[in-house]
Write a protein that holds these residues in place. Sequence first.
Motif: not given
Length: 238
Positions: A199-225
């Motif tokens: 499913x994520x492969x399909x979403x990635x292929x649908x992205x058309x350009x840098x402005x369209x790049x998803x901005x999904x974050x994982x705050x807990x993972x970032x905090x752990x890092x």
Amino acid sequence: MSTGLGTLLLADARLPVGGHTYSAGLEPALLDGMPSDRVADYIAARTRTVGLVEAAASVLAHRAVGGAAAPGPATDGPEGVGVDAGALADVHEALLARSPSAPLRDISGLLGRGLVRLADRLWPEHPAVKALRTLGRAPQRPIALGVVAAVMGSDEAEVARVSLYDDAQTVASAALKLAPVDPVEAAGWVLGAEGVISASVAEALAVRGPDDLPARTAPQIEGWSLEHQLKTRRIFVA
């Protein structure tokens, strides 16, 4: 090198690009108390967030350099055809803007540098590799992955899938060093992630350009890092 073999090589843990130093955030997660029986859920969560962003960036990087392999010893083809260094830089900047954790940017740069070293040894004169070098000493891993995959001749879907598979496999491999996990169970986690990866492969292929790049974050993972960076006793960098 055939397309299939090149893609498999990029997903091989023995590829000398430094992947053994990275747990994809699993070590800090387990240290913070996440039980090992939630690793499959952790893989799925990464795939939908961090994994999707990185896979989409790899696809855009692949497109920026034309998505074509070198026809011979990296000097035969039409010099520079299809390679847009400016577009590649735009994708890199867009990815950095979606990567708020400095430690995670650093490890991504370390892994990216490993891929650049590989490309420099195998295709030093290829226009796409030259464009990759313009990003600096340590381009982010997804960008380097997209470029190297393009040089190898992998298509966009393969690029996205190998990016997501590598992330899931990194977590599963790290678990074997960090928790009392049966290796068969770890393999099952990766196999079980097939649906969310597809499913994520399909979403990635649908992205058309840098402005369209998803901005999904994982705050807990970032905090752990950020916390993990300060620890003196650890197995993995992040």
